[in-house]
Motif scaffolding. Sequence first.
Motif, PDB file in Angstrom:
ATOM      1  N   MET A  64       0.891  -1.188  -0.044  1.00 15.77           N
ATOM      2  CA  MET A  64       0.091   0.020   0.208  1.00 15.77           C
ATOM      3  C   MET A  64       0.991   1.290   0.149  1.00 15.77           C
ATOM      4  N   LYS A  65       0.673   2.154  -0.811  1.00 16.18           N
ATOM      5  CA  LYS A  65       1.374   3.558  -0.924  1.00 16.18           C
ATOM      6  C   LYS A  65       0.604   4.586  -0.162  1.00 16.18           C
ATOM      7  N   HIS A  66       1.175   5.434   0.320  1.00 14.32           N
ATOM      8  CA  HIS A  66       0.639   6.457   1.263  1.00 14.32           C
ATOM      9  C   HIS A  66       1.021   7.865   0.856  1.00 14.32           C
ATOM     10  N   LEU A  67       0.460   8.909   0.993  1.00 14.72           N
ATOM     11  CA  LEU A  67       0.781  10.163   0.942  1.00 14.72           C
ATOM     12  C   LEU A  67       0.915  10.796   2.442  1.00 14.72           C
ATOM     13  N   LEU A  68       1.998  11.371   2.877  1.00 14.31           N
ATOM     14  CA  LEU A  68       2.385  11.761   4.097  1.00 14.31           C
ATOM     15  C   LEU A  68       1.763  13.072   4.092  1.00 14.31           C
ATOM     16  N   CYS A  69       1.177  13.366   5.212  1.00 12.04           N
ATOM     17  CA  CYS A  69       0.674  14.843   5.460  1.00 12.04           C
ATOM     18  C   CYS A  69       1.825  15.645   6.086  1.00 12.04           C
ATOM     19  N   THR A  70       2.256  16.906   5.715  1.00 10.87           N
ATOM     20  CA  THR A  70       3.439  17.586   6.142  1.00 10.87           C
ATOM     21  C   THR A  70       2.858  18.217   7.419  1.00 10.87           C
ATOM     22  N   SER A  71       1.873  18.444   7.771  1.00  7.05           N
ATOM     23  CA  SER A  71       1.173  19.173   9.047  1.00  7.05           C
ATOM     24  C   SER A  71       1.138  18.008  10.199  1.00  7.05           C
ATOM     25  N   CYS A  72       0.498  16.910  10.054  1.00  5.75           N
ATOM     26  CA  CYS A  72       0.275  16.069  11.118  1.00  5.75           C
ATOM     27  C   CYS A  72       1.025  14.741  10.942  1.00  5.75           C
ATOM     28  N   LYS A  73       1.758  14.520   9.991  1.00  3.74           N
ATOM     29  CA  LYS A  73       2.515  13.273   9.693  1.00  3.74           C
ATOM     30  C   LYS A  73       1.792  11.826   9.572  1.00  3.74           C
ATOM     31  N   PRO A 127      -0.222   9.391   7.714  1.00  2.00           N
ATOM     32  CA  PRO A 127      -0.064   8.541   6.261  1.00  2.00           C
ATOM     33  C   PRO A 127      -1.280   8.127   5.743  1.00  2.00           C
ATOM     34  N   ASN A 128      -1.501   8.832   4.623  1.00  2.00           N
ATOM     35  CA  ASN A 128      -2.998   8.728   3.895  1.00  2.00           C
ATOM     36  C   ASN A 128      -2.902   7.611   2.898  1.00  2.00           C
ATOM     37  N   PRO A 129      -3.409   6.541   2.885  1.00  2.00           N
ATOM     38  CA  PRO A 129      -3.502   5.522   1.826  1.00  2.00           C
ATOM     39  C   PRO A 129      -3.849   6.298   0.434  1.00  2.00           C
ATOM     40  N   VAL A 130      -3.168   6.051  -0.441  1.00  2.00           N
ATOM     41  CA  VAL A 130      -3.553   6.637  -2.003  1.00  2.00           C
ATOM     42  C   VAL A 130      -4.703   5.403  -2.439  1.00  2.00           C
ATOM     43  N   LYS A 131      -5.908   6.134  -2.652  1.00  2.00           N
ATOM     44  CA  LYS A 131      -7.006   5.357  -2.842  1.00  2.00           C
ATOM     45  C   LYS A 131      -7.792   6.037  -4.067  1.00  2.00           C
ATOM     46  N   SER A 132      -7.601   7.164  -4.455  1.00  5.49           N
ATOM     47  CA  SER A 132      -8.465   7.827  -5.355  1.00  5.49           C
ATOM     48  C   SER A 132      -7.785   9.116  -6.004  1.00  5.49           C
ATOM     49  N   GLU A 133      -7.867   9.314  -7.149  1.00  2.00           N
ATOM     50  CA  GLU A 133      -7.236  10.445  -8.060  1.00  2.00           C
ATOM     51  C   GLU A 133      -7.738  11.713  -7.555  1.00  2.00           C
ATOM     52  N   TYR A 134      -8.967  11.691  -6.836  1.00  2.00           N
ATOM     53  CA  TYR A 134      -9.521  12.998  -6.178  1.00  2.00           C
ATOM     54  C   TYR A 134      -9.305  13.207  -4.919  1.00  2.00           C
ATOM     55  N   GLN A 135      -8.396  12.375  -4.364  1.00  2.00           N
ATOM     56  CA  GLN A 135      -7.914  12.542  -2.791  1.00  2.00           C
ATOM     57  C   GLN A 135      -7.203  13.901  -2.581  1.00  2.00           C
ATOM     58  N   THR A 136      -7.582  14.802  -1.759  1.00  2.00           N
ATOM     59  CA  THR A 136      -6.959  16.129  -1.597  1.00  2.00           C
ATOM     60  C   THR A 136      -6.710  16.355  -0.168  1.00  2.00           C
ATOM     61  N   ILE A 181       4.911   2.627   3.924  1.00  3.01           N
ATOM     62  CA  ILE A 181       5.046   2.703   5.327  1.00  3.01           C
ATOM     63  C   ILE A 181       5.369   1.236   5.848  1.00  3.01           C
ATOM     64  N   LYS A 182       6.484   1.273   6.403  1.00  6.81           N
ATOM     65  CA  LYS A 182       6.855  -0.030   7.181  1.00  6.81           C
ATOM     66  C   LYS A 182       6.362  -0.345   8.501  1.00  6.81           C
ATOM     67  N   SER A 183       5.853  -1.373   8.564  1.00  6.85           N
ATOM     68  CA  SER A 183       5.107  -1.650  10.063  1.00  6.85           C
ATOM     69  C   SER A 183       6.377  -1.771  10.850  1.00  6.85           C
ATOM     70  N   PRO A 184       6.200  -1.448  12.036  1.00  9.77           N
ATOM     71  CA  PRO A 184       7.170  -1.541  13.304  1.00  9.77           C
ATOM     72  C   PRO A 184       7.467  -3.074  13.522  1.00  9.77           C
ATOM     73  N   ARG A 185       8.754  -3.435  13.833  1.00 13.18           N
ATOM     74  CA  ARG A 185       9.099  -4.741  14.007  1.00 13.18           C
ATOM     75  C   ARG A 185       8.608  -5.067  15.429  1.00 13.18           C
ATOM     76  N   LYS A 186       8.153  -6.148  15.627  1.00 14.01           N
ATOM     77  CA  LYS A 186       7.765  -6.678  16.975  1.00 14.01           C
ATOM     78  C   LYS A 186       8.864  -7.043  17.690  1.00 14.01           C
TER      79      LYS A 186
END
Length: 275
Positions: free
Chosen positions: A1-10, A12-21, A57-62
């Motif tokens: 899964m690919k994400h867009l990282l918000c510069t304000s709150c960090k 990670p938003n999953p990239v799901k739609s071309e209209y994602q704003t 986004i790599k999931s933290p190692r247990k």
Amino acid sequence: MKHLLCTSCKHPNPVKSEYQTFCEGCGKKLPNTFADWRQLHPMASFEEFRETVGITIKSPRKNRFTAWMREQTLPQNRAKVIIFFTLLFVCIATAGTLFGKKAVYSLLYPKAPKSVLYANWTTATIGRQPMTISTPLKLWVHDQPLQPDEAGKVTYAKSYRNEDGGGVQIAVSLITYSDSIGNTLDRALAISRNELKENKQLAEIQSSPVPVLISGLQGSLEEGTYLYQGAIRLGFSDLVIVRGKSRWQIHINYRDDDPNGQEVARRVLKSVKIK
């Protein structure tokens, strides 16, 4: 899964739609939307945008140890944990006693350096019934109290030894008995062996004696090994000489695995002369 990282709150938003704003976390506009990116890449597709701009986004190692510790602290597992750490402590304490003790005595009884064989040896004449001896280590007066059953039979006694260190210990004792006491080589050997056997610091004594002549006098050289303080095995050489009412004894010990110490002992004993 690919994400867009918000510069304000960090977030990670999953990239799901071309209209994602906007950010799903804080609602603020994302820094690089598909519409903005498409202006610079008019012929590109949404899939290309997702693969190029999106991040993984790599999931933290247990932490398996932490998870195991949490599980063990559950009420139903506490008894097992107590038993485990009790046994572990006992094992560590036992190992520390055995191996730690051996390490300590290995430091107290180092091997003799090879340089001692080429050092300047000192020849000294000692005792009322003079004996000469050559050693690489200076001998100092080190008088010791006699055994109660021997004290009343002796008219003269003197002891010498080198200071600790150097990998070899040399002890010299000179005794003259009163006229009423028989001073045979057999009696002298019996006394020497009893002293070894009665020394509680020594165990597993292994030795063999051979007759020797020193300055034309009868003597016996006993060589062997013993376990010292249950921790380290030492080699030893014990030379006993008698003449009339006088007895001379030279006891040398060294690490059993030290050929230099053994060579030092051999050379010291070879130098002994009775005047």
